[in-house]
Design a protein around this motif. Structure first.
Motif, PDB file in Angstrom:
ATOM      1  N   VAL A   1       0.843  -1.193   0.000  1.00 51.66           N
ATOM      2  CA  VAL A   1       0.000   0.000   0.000  1.00 51.66           C
ATOM      3  C   VAL A   1       0.878   1.243   0.000  1.00 51.66           C
ATOM      4  O   VAL A   1       2.026   1.214   0.427  1.00 51.66           O
ATOM      5  CB  VAL A   1      -0.955   0.049   1.214  1.00 51.66           C
ATOM      6  N   LYS A   2       0.289   2.326  -0.494  1.00 50.74           N
ATOM      7  CA  LYS A   2       0.956   3.618  -0.489  1.00 50.74           C
ATOM      8  C   LYS A   2      -0.037   4.663  -0.018  1.00 50.74           C
ATOM      9  O   LYS A   2      -1.212   4.645  -0.416  1.00 50.74           O
ATOM     10  CB  LYS A   2       1.465   3.975  -1.884  1.00 50.74           C
ATOM     11  N   LYS A   3       0.432   5.563   0.830  1.00 51.44           N
ATOM     12  CA  LYS A   3      -0.403   6.633   1.357  1.00 51.44           C
ATOM     13  C   LYS A   3      -0.545   7.729   0.310  1.00 51.44           C
ATOM     14  O   LYS A   3       0.434   8.234  -0.226  1.00 51.44           O
ATOM     15  CB  LYS A   3       0.234   7.193   2.629  1.00 51.44           C
ATOM     16  N   GLY A   4      -1.773   8.112   0.035  1.00 55.33           N
ATOM     17  CA  GLY A   4      -2.039   9.171  -0.931  1.00 55.33           C
ATOM     18  C   GLY A   4      -2.071  10.540  -0.285  1.00 55.33           C
ATOM     19  O   GLY A   4      -1.986  10.678   0.940  1.00 55.33           O
ATOM     20  N   ARG A   5      -2.228  11.557  -1.114  1.00 53.90           N
ATOM     21  CA  ARG A   5      -2.303  12.932  -0.606  1.00 53.90           C
ATOM     22  C   ARG A   5      -3.507  13.149   0.298  1.00 53.90           C
ATOM     23  O   ARG A   5      -3.511  14.036   1.130  1.00 53.90           O
ATOM     24  CB  ARG A   5      -2.359  13.919  -1.771  1.00 53.90           C
ATOM     25  N   ASP A   6      -4.531  12.303   0.143  1.00 54.61           N
ATOM     26  CA  ASP A   6      -5.729  12.415   0.982  1.00 54.61           C
ATOM     27  C   ASP A   6      -5.598  11.591   2.266  1.00 54.61           C
ATOM     28  O   ASP A   6      -6.554  11.424   3.003  1.00 54.61           O
ATOM     29  CB  ASP A   6      -6.965  11.988   0.199  1.00 54.61           C
ATOM     30  N   ASN A   7      -4.392  11.062   2.512  1.00 53.85           N
ATOM     31  CA  ASN A   7      -4.070  10.262   3.709  1.00 53.85           C
ATOM     32  C   ASN A   7      -4.717   8.885   3.744  1.00 53.85           C
ATOM     33  O   ASN A   7      -4.679   8.219   4.766  1.00 53.85           O
ATOM     34  CB  ASN A   7      -4.394  11.023   5.001  1.00 53.85           C
TER      35      ASN A   7
END
Length: 141
Positions: free
Chosen positions: A111-117
């Motif tokens: 998984v990767k954290k997006g700009r929207d957290n």
């Protein structure tokens, strides 16, 4: 009478603003509100997680979104981001296709954290089909 009505409406709007609430939307300019459903992303802002952006873990698929871009996974701890075990939904990132996954499939995923957290799946494999070490090839990032 018009002046009294206008004055009353203005006082109502000012009192709502003072309370920190929004005034009702005018006709034709309704504001959309998003409610949490079983297939929407989850807000993890209240979780005590380090500010890491990538992680990996394993789990069991609980359900798949009808558009093939969302999985609910009952997962163990996710290494790299400090997330504990739980059942939660993940959207996908980029060209990740989860349409082949079904309820009950054992998976390893990144998984990767997006700009929207929110965390999105960047890579996933079925450990029953591709072997328990399929995650190892994904970790070469």
């Amino acid at each position: 009478m018009k002046t009294l009505t206008l004055l009353t409406a203005s006082l109502f709007v000012v009192s709502l603003a003072a309370c920190g609430q929004e005034a009702p939307a005018e006709t034709g300019s309704a504001k959309m509100h998003m409610e949490m459903t079983g297939s929407d992303t989850m807000d993890h802002s209240a979780h005590d997680m380090p500010d890491q952006i990538m992680g990996h873990g394993t789990g069991i698929v609980k359900s798949r979104g009808s558009n093939g871009d969302f999985l609910t996974i009952d997962h163990g701890p996710i290494d790299g981001i400090g997330m504990g075990a739980m059942t939660m939904g993940f959207e996908t990132m980029g060209s990740v296709d989860v349409s082949a996954f079904a309820e009950g499939d054992p998976v390893a995923f990144m998984v990767k954290k997006g700009r929207d957290n929110s965390y999105r799946i960047t890579n996933i494999c079925n450990t029953q089909v591709e072997g328990t070490d399929c995650l190892a090839s994904m970790l070469d990032h």
